[in-house]
Scaffold this motif. Structure first.
Motif, mmCIF file in Angstrom:
data_model
loop_
_atom_site.group_PDB
_atom_site.id
_atom_site.type_symbol
_atom_site.label_atom_id
_atom_site.label_comp_id
_atom_site.label_asym_id
_atom_site.label_seq_id
_atom_site.Cartn_x
_atom_site.Cartn_y
_atom_site.Cartn_z
ATOM 1 N N LYS A 30 -40.103 -22.046 -25.525
ATOM 2 C CA LYS A 30 -40.001 -20.389 -25.925
ATOM 3 C C LYS A 30 -38.943 -19.571 -26.212
ATOM 4 O O LYS A 30 -38.355 -18.960 -26.513
ATOM 5 C CB LYS A 30 -40.775 -19.530 -25.222
ATOM 6 C CG LYS A 30 -42.187 -19.538 -24.557
ATOM 7 C CD LYS A 30 -43.291 -19.148 -23.726
ATOM 8 C CE LYS A 30 -44.702 -19.150 -23.618
ATOM 9 N NZ LYS A 30 -45.121 -18.403 -21.893
ATOM 10 N N GLY A 31 -37.563 -20.447 -25.331
ATOM 11 C CA GLY A 31 -36.747 -20.538 -25.602
ATOM 12 C C GLY A 31 -35.846 -19.611 -24.745
ATOM 13 O O GLY A 31 -34.749 -18.851 -25.113
ATOM 14 N N ASP A 32 -36.580 -18.923 -24.032
ATOM 15 C CA ASP A 32 -36.597 -17.347 -22.823
ATOM 16 C C ASP A 32 -34.946 -18.163 -22.220
ATOM 17 O O ASP A 32 -34.544 -17.776 -21.673
ATOM 18 C CB ASP A 32 -37.097 -17.308 -21.967
ATOM 19 C CG ASP A 32 -38.736 -17.136 -22.689
ATOM 20 O OD1 ASP A 32 -38.401 -16.425 -23.511
ATOM 21 O OD2 ASP A 32 -39.393 -16.759 -22.611
ATOM 22 N N GLU A 33 -34.905 -19.624 -21.833
ATOM 23 C CA GLU A 33 -33.510 -20.285 -20.570
ATOM 24 C C GLU A 33 -33.255 -21.268 -21.635
ATOM 25 O O GLU A 33 -33.302 -22.058 -21.192
ATOM 26 C CB GLU A 33 -33.944 -20.349 -19.604
ATOM 27 C CG GLU A 33 -34.659 -19.043 -19.038
ATOM 28 C CD GLU A 33 -34.917 -19.323 -17.456
ATOM 29 O OE1 GLU A 33 -34.348 -20.875 -16.816
ATOM 30 O OE2 GLU A 33 -35.795 -18.979 -16.524
ATOM 31 N N PRO A 34 -32.316 -21.172 -22.595
ATOM 32 C CA PRO A 34 -31.743 -22.627 -23.627
ATOM 33 C C PRO A 34 -31.483 -22.608 -22.790
ATOM 34 O O PRO A 34 -30.694 -23.990 -22.947
ATOM 35 C CB PRO A 34 -31.750 -21.291 -24.625
ATOM 36 C CG PRO A 34 -30.785 -19.910 -24.286
ATOM 37 C CD PRO A 34 -32.666 -19.598 -23.477
ATOM 38 N N GLY A 35 -30.164 -22.128 -22.220
ATOM 39 C CA GLY A 35 -28.909 -22.963 -21.312
ATOM 40 C C GLY A 35 -29.747 -24.230 -20.066
ATOM 41 O O GLY A 35 -29.273 -25.332 -19.683
ATOM 42 N N SER A 36 -31.106 -24.080 -19.889
ATOM 43 C CA SER A 36 -31.361 -24.595 -18.864
ATOM 44 C C SER A 36 -32.471 -25.620 -19.468
ATOM 45 O O SER A 36 -33.076 -26.409 -19.047
ATOM 46 C CB SER A 36 -31.475 -24.216 -18.005
ATOM 47 O OG SER A 36 -33.033 -23.287 -18.519
ATOM 48 N N ALA A 37 -32.267 -25.916 -20.840
ATOM 49 C CA ALA A 37 -33.992 -26.045 -22.286
ATOM 50 C C ALA A 37 -33.282 -27.828 -21.090
ATOM 51 O O ALA A 37 -34.081 -28.676 -20.585
ATOM 52 C CB ALA A 37 -33.753 -26.473 -23.171
ATOM 53 N N VAL A 38 -32.317 -27.984 -21.728
ATOM 54 C CA VAL A 38 -32.246 -30.031 -21.625
ATOM 55 C C VAL A 38 -32.054 -29.945 -20.063
ATOM 56 O O VAL A 38 -33.206 -31.996 -19.706
ATOM 57 C CB VAL A 38 -30.761 -31.138 -22.018
ATOM 58 C CG1 VAL A 38 -30.605 -32.045 -22.120
ATOM 59 C CG2 VAL A 38 -30.711 -30.048 -23.436
ATOM 60 N N SER A 39 -31.662 -29.320 -19.067
ATOM 61 C CA SER A 39 -31.566 -30.230 -17.500
ATOM 62 C C SER A 39 -33.630 -29.962 -17.144
ATOM 63 O O SER A 39 -33.991 -30.995 -17.142
ATOM 64 C CB SER A 39 -31.325 -29.189 -16.677
ATOM 65 O OG SER A 39 -29.842 -29.577 -16.734
ATOM 66 N N LEU A 40 -34.371 -29.265 -17.678
ATOM 67 C CA LEU A 40 -35.284 -28.851 -17.138
ATOM 68 C C LEU A 40 -36.363 -29.992 -17.639
ATOM 69 O O LEU A 40 -38.038 -30.389 -17.329
ATOM 70 C CB LEU A 40 -36.570 -27.565 -17.410
ATOM 71 C CG LEU A 40 -35.738 -26.110 -17.094
ATOM 72 C CD1 LEU A 40 -35.829 -24.868 -17.573
ATOM 73 C CD2 LEU A 40 -36.443 -26.294 -15.460
ATOM 74 N N LEU A 41 -36.342 -30.417 -19.170
ATOM 75 C CA LEU A 41 -36.625 -31.236 -19.870
ATOM 76 C C LEU A 41 -36.942 -32.741 -19.457
ATOM 77 O O LEU A 41 -37.454 -33.510 -19.070
ATOM 78 C CB LEU A 41 -36.346 -31.167 -21.334
ATOM 79 C CG LEU A 41 -36.932 -29.970 -21.669
ATOM 80 C CD1 LEU A 41 -36.625 -30.434 -23.944
ATOM 81 C CD2 LEU A 41 -38.444 -30.261 -22.379
#
Length: 251
Positions: free
Chosen positions: A72-83
Protein backbone atom coordinates in the motif's frame (compact mmCIF):
# COMPACT_ATOMS: atom_id res chain seq x y z
CA UNK A 1 5.69 -35.66 -5.00
CA UNK A 2 3.13 -35.39 -7.75
CA UNK A 3 2.67 -35.49 -11.49
CA UNK A 4 0.09 -32.69 -11.25
CA UNK A 5 1.51 -29.91 -13.39
CA UNK A 6 2.91 -26.77 -11.85
CA UNK A 7 5.27 -24.53 -13.75
CA UNK A 8 8.75 -25.71 -12.77
CA UNK A 9 10.52 -22.63 -14.07
CA UNK A 10 11.61 -20.18 -11.38
CA UNK A 11 9.63 -17.01 -10.81
CA UNK A 12 6.80 -18.21 -13.06
CA UNK A 13 3.17 -17.37 -12.27
CA UNK A 14 1.07 -20.09 -10.71
CA UNK A 15 -0.87 -22.18 -13.19
CA UNK A 16 -4.04 -23.54 -11.58
CA UNK A 17 -4.88 -27.17 -12.27
CA UNK A 18 -8.18 -27.88 -10.57
CA UNK A 19 -9.45 -31.42 -10.78
CA UNK A 20 -6.09 -32.90 -11.71
CA UNK A 21 -4.88 -36.02 -9.91
CA UNK A 22 -2.42 -35.72 -7.09
CA UNK A 23 -0.41 -38.33 -8.92
CA UNK A 24 1.81 -41.07 -7.57
CA UNK A 25 1.44 -42.44 -4.08
CA UNK A 26 3.38 -40.45 -1.58
CA UNK A 27 5.84 -43.22 -0.83
CA UNK A 28 9.08 -41.51 -1.78
CA UNK A 29 9.59 -39.97 1.60
CA UNK A 30 12.40 -38.13 3.30
CA UNK A 31 13.32 -38.46 6.94
CA UNK A 32 11.14 -36.38 9.25
CA UNK A 33 12.52 -33.46 11.13
CA UNK A 34 12.87 -34.25 14.84
CA UNK A 35 11.34 -30.87 15.68
CA UNK A 36 7.91 -31.71 14.27
CA UNK A 37 7.44 -35.47 14.30
CA UNK A 38 4.72 -35.25 11.63
CA UNK A 39 5.37 -38.28 9.42
CA UNK A 40 3.27 -38.19 7.33
CA UNK A 41 0.40 -35.72 7.68
CA UNK A 42 -3.11 -37.05 7.25
CA UNK A 43 -6.37 -35.35 8.10
CA UNK A 44 -9.92 -36.55 7.75
CA UNK A 45 -12.42 -34.21 6.14
CA UNK A 46 -13.54 -31.63 8.67
CA UNK A 47 -10.93 -32.65 11.23
CA UNK A 48 -9.26 -30.06 13.41
CA UNK A 49 -5.78 -29.06 12.24
CA UNK A 50 -2.89 -30.13 14.44
CA UNK A 51 -0.33 -27.72 15.86
CA UNK A 52 1.97 -28.04 12.86
CA UNK A 53 -0.80 -27.22 10.39
CA UNK A 54 -1.91 -24.24 12.47
CA UNK A 55 1.63 -22.89 12.66
CA UNK A 56 2.19 -23.20 8.92
CA UNK A 57 -1.17 -21.60 8.13
CA UNK A 58 -0.42 -18.74 10.53
CA UNK A 59 2.94 -18.13 8.83
CA UNK A 60 1.36 -18.18 5.40
CA UNK A 61 -1.47 -15.84 6.35
CA UNK A 62 0.94 -13.48 8.12
CA UNK A 63 3.08 -13.24 5.00
CA UNK A 64 0.12 -12.58 2.70
CA UNK A 65 -1.25 -9.86 4.97
CA UNK A 66 2.14 -8.24 5.55
CA UNK A 67 3.09 -8.05 1.87
CA UNK A 68 -0.34 -6.65 1.04
CA UNK A 69 0.10 -3.94 3.69
CA UNK A 70 3.64 -3.07 2.59
CA UNK A 71 2.43 -2.76 -1.01
CA UNK A 72 0.00 0.00 0.00
CA UNK A 73 3.04 2.26 0.33
CA UNK A 74 2.01 3.88 3.62
CA UNK A 75 5.52 3.39 5.02
CA UNK A 76 7.90 3.35 2.04
CA UNK A 77 10.90 3.98 4.27
CA UNK A 78 10.59 0.56 5.89
CA UNK A 79 9.46 -1.46 2.86
CA UNK A 80 12.70 -3.31 2.14
CA UNK A 81 13.39 -4.10 5.79
CA UNK A 82 9.85 -5.41 6.35
CA UNK A 83 9.97 -7.54 3.20
CA UNK A 84 13.32 -8.97 4.29
CA UNK A 85 11.81 -10.04 7.60
CA UNK A 86 8.63 -11.46 6.07
CA UNK A 87 10.39 -13.45 3.35
CA UNK A 88 12.80 -14.84 5.96
CA UNK A 89 9.91 -15.95 8.16
CA UNK A 90 8.09 -17.57 5.25
CA UNK A 91 11.21 -19.50 4.26
CA UNK A 92 11.38 -20.87 7.80
CA UNK A 93 7.87 -22.26 7.34
CA UNK A 94 8.87 -23.59 3.93
CA UNK A 95 11.91 -25.28 5.41
CA UNK A 96 9.68 -27.08 7.88
CA UNK A 97 7.45 -28.24 5.03
CA UNK A 98 10.45 -29.46 3.09
CA UNK A 99 11.95 -31.33 6.05
CA UNK A 100 8.95 -33.53 6.83
CA UNK A 101 7.74 -36.54 4.87
CA UNK A 102 5.36 -36.02 1.97
CA UNK A 103 1.94 -34.82 3.04
CA UNK A 104 -0.80 -37.27 2.10
CA UNK A 105 -3.96 -35.54 0.78
CA UNK A 106 -7.39 -36.93 1.49
CA UNK A 107 -8.43 -37.14 -2.15
CA UNK A 108 -6.74 -38.27 -5.32
CA UNK A 109 -8.11 -35.22 -7.13
CA UNK A 110 -7.67 -31.69 -5.89
CA UNK A 111 -11.00 -30.13 -4.91
CA UNK A 112 -11.89 -26.98 -6.80
CA UNK A 113 -10.69 -23.99 -4.79
CA UNK A 114 -12.64 -21.54 -6.91
CA UNK A 115 -11.32 -18.69 -9.05
CA UNK A 116 -7.73 -17.63 -8.48
CA UNK A 117 -7.33 -14.17 -6.90
CA UNK A 118 -6.16 -11.43 -9.23
CA UNK A 119 -2.69 -10.40 -8.11
CA UNK A 120 -2.18 -7.65 -10.68
CA UNK A 121 -2.98 -4.78 -8.30
CA UNK A 122 -0.54 -6.15 -5.73
CA UNK A 123 2.14 -6.53 -8.38
CA UNK A 124 1.62 -2.99 -9.65
CA UNK A 125 1.76 -1.49 -6.17
CA UNK A 126 4.96 -3.34 -5.33
CA UNK A 127 6.50 -2.37 -8.66
CA UNK A 128 5.76 1.31 -8.00
CA UNK A 129 7.09 1.10 -4.45
CA UNK A 130 10.30 -0.68 -5.40
CA UNK A 131 10.84 0.94 -8.79
CA UNK A 132 14.55 1.84 -8.42
CA UNK A 133 15.51 -1.56 -7.02
CA UNK A 134 12.84 -3.88 -8.43
CA UNK A 135 15.02 -5.63 -11.02
CA UNK A 136 17.63 -8.09 -9.80
CA UNK A 137 19.61 -10.95 -11.31
CA UNK A 138 19.75 -14.57 -10.28
CA UNK A 139 21.02 -17.96 -11.43
CA UNK A 140 18.23 -20.49 -10.95
CA UNK A 141 19.98 -23.77 -10.15
CA UNK A 142 23.29 -23.59 -8.26
CA UNK A 143 23.86 -27.28 -9.05
CA UNK A 144 22.94 -27.00 -12.73
CA UNK A 145 25.20 -26.27 -15.67
CA UNK A 146 26.75 -22.79 -15.80
CA UNK A 147 24.30 -20.23 -17.11
CA UNK A 148 23.99 -16.49 -17.42
CA UNK A 149 22.08 -14.71 -14.66
CA UNK A 150 18.49 -13.91 -15.57
CA UNK A 151 16.68 -10.68 -14.74
CA UNK A 152 13.68 -10.89 -12.42
CA UNK A 153 11.49 -8.43 -10.55
CA UNK A 154 10.86 -8.53 -6.82
CA UNK A 155 7.32 -7.26 -7.45
CA UNK A 156 6.52 -10.07 -9.89
CA UNK A 157 8.00 -12.69 -7.60
CA UNK A 158 6.24 -11.60 -4.42
CA UNK A 159 2.87 -11.24 -6.15
CA UNK A 160 3.26 -14.74 -7.57
CA UNK A 161 4.18 -16.22 -4.19
CA UNK A 162 1.18 -14.54 -2.55
CA UNK A 163 -1.08 -16.05 -5.20
CA UNK A 164 0.27 -19.55 -4.59
CA UNK A 165 -0.06 -19.23 -0.84
CA UNK A 166 -3.63 -17.93 -1.12
CA UNK A 167 -4.54 -21.03 -3.13
CA UNK A 168 -3.61 -23.17 -0.13
CA UNK A 169 -5.31 -20.79 2.29
CA UNK A 170 -8.59 -21.31 0.46
CA UNK A 171 -8.38 -25.05 1.08
CA UNK A 172 -7.35 -24.52 4.70
CA UNK A 173 -10.19 -22.11 5.49
CA UNK A 174 -12.70 -24.54 4.02
CA UNK A 175 -11.46 -27.32 6.29
CA UNK A 176 -9.36 -29.20 3.74
CA UNK A 177 -6.27 -29.21 5.94
CA UNK A 178 -4.34 -32.03 4.27
CA UNK A 179 -4.99 -30.49 0.85
CA UNK A 180 -3.67 -27.12 2.04
CA UNK A 181 -0.53 -28.68 3.52
CA UNK A 182 -0.02 -30.80 0.41
CA UNK A 183 -0.28 -27.74 -1.80
CA UNK A 184 2.03 -25.58 0.30
CA UNK A 185 4.63 -28.35 0.50
CA UNK A 186 4.48 -29.20 -3.20
CA UNK A 187 4.54 -25.59 -4.37
CA UNK A 188 7.36 -24.77 -1.93
CA UNK A 189 9.53 -27.51 -3.41
CA UNK A 190 8.58 -26.78 -7.00
CA UNK A 191 8.39 -22.99 -7.14
CA UNK A 192 7.94 -20.54 -4.29
CA UNK A 193 10.83 -21.84 -2.20
CA UNK A 194 13.25 -21.04 -5.01
CA UNK A 195 11.55 -17.73 -5.71
CA UNK A 196 11.65 -16.58 -2.09
CA UNK A 197 15.26 -17.66 -1.74
CA UNK A 198 16.19 -15.48 -4.70
CA UNK A 199 14.18 -12.51 -3.42
CA UNK A 200 15.73 -12.87 0.03
CA UNK A 201 19.20 -12.79 -1.48
CA UNK A 202 18.32 -9.65 -3.44
CA UNK A 203 16.88 -7.86 -0.39
CA UNK A 204 19.81 -8.87 1.80
CA UNK A 205 22.21 -7.68 -0.88
CA UNK A 206 20.53 -4.28 -1.01
CA UNK A 207 20.91 -3.75 2.70
CA UNK A 208 24.49 -5.03 2.67
CA UNK A 209 25.43 -2.62 -0.14
CA UNK A 210 24.27 0.34 1.92
CA UNK A 211 25.50 -0.80 5.32
CA UNK A 212 28.94 -1.64 3.89
CA UNK A 213 29.00 1.50 1.75
CA UNK A 214 29.44 -0.60 -1.38
CA UNK A 215 28.06 0.91 -4.62
CA UNK A 216 25.24 -0.97 -6.27
CA UNK A 217 26.45 -2.20 -9.65
CA UNK A 218 25.00 -0.90 -12.90
CA UNK A 219 22.28 -2.92 -14.58
CA UNK A 220 23.83 -5.25 -17.19
CA UNK A 221 23.16 -4.60 -20.86
CA UNK A 222 19.93 -6.14 -22.08
CA UNK A 223 18.23 -6.33 -18.68
CA UNK A 224 14.49 -5.74 -18.77
CA UNK A 225 14.02 -2.58 -16.74
CA UNK A 226 11.04 -1.17 -18.65
CA UNK A 227 13.06 1.62 -20.27
CA UNK A 228 12.21 4.70 -18.28
CA UNK A 229 14.82 7.01 -19.78
CA UNK A 230 17.20 6.75 -16.83
CA UNK A 231 20.84 5.87 -17.25
CA UNK A 232 22.43 3.04 -15.30
CA UNK A 233 24.17 5.61 -13.11
CA UNK A 234 20.87 7.31 -12.30
CA UNK A 235 19.23 4.00 -11.45
CA UNK A 236 22.15 3.16 -9.19
CA UNK A 237 21.90 6.53 -7.48
CA UNK A 238 18.15 6.16 -6.95
CA UNK A 239 18.57 2.69 -5.46
CA UNK A 240 21.31 3.87 -3.14
CA UNK A 241 19.35 6.92 -2.02
CA UNK A 242 16.26 4.82 -1.32
CA UNK A 243 18.16 2.36 0.82
CA UNK A 244 20.12 5.05 2.62
CA UNK A 245 16.92 6.90 3.50
CA UNK A 246 15.28 3.71 4.67
CA UNK A 247 18.15 2.79 6.94
CA UNK A 248 18.63 6.31 8.23
CA UNK A 249 22.08 6.68 6.72
CA UNK A 250 23.41 9.82 5.08
CA UNK A 251 24.93 9.69 1.62
Amino acid sequence: MSDRTINQQPHAPHQPSHGQPHGQAHGEQTQPTPHTGHTPHTHAHGSEPDDFAVQIADSVESFVLAVTEVAKGDEPGSAVSLLLLEVSQLLLAGGRLGAIEDVVPDDRFEPDAGPEPDGELLRERLAALLAPIDVYHEVFDPYGPPEKPNAFRISDDLAGVVGELQHGLTHYREGRVSEALWWWQFSYLSNWGTTCSAVLRALQSLIAHVRLDSPIGAVPDGADTDDDGLTDEQLEQQAGDLMAAELGLGR
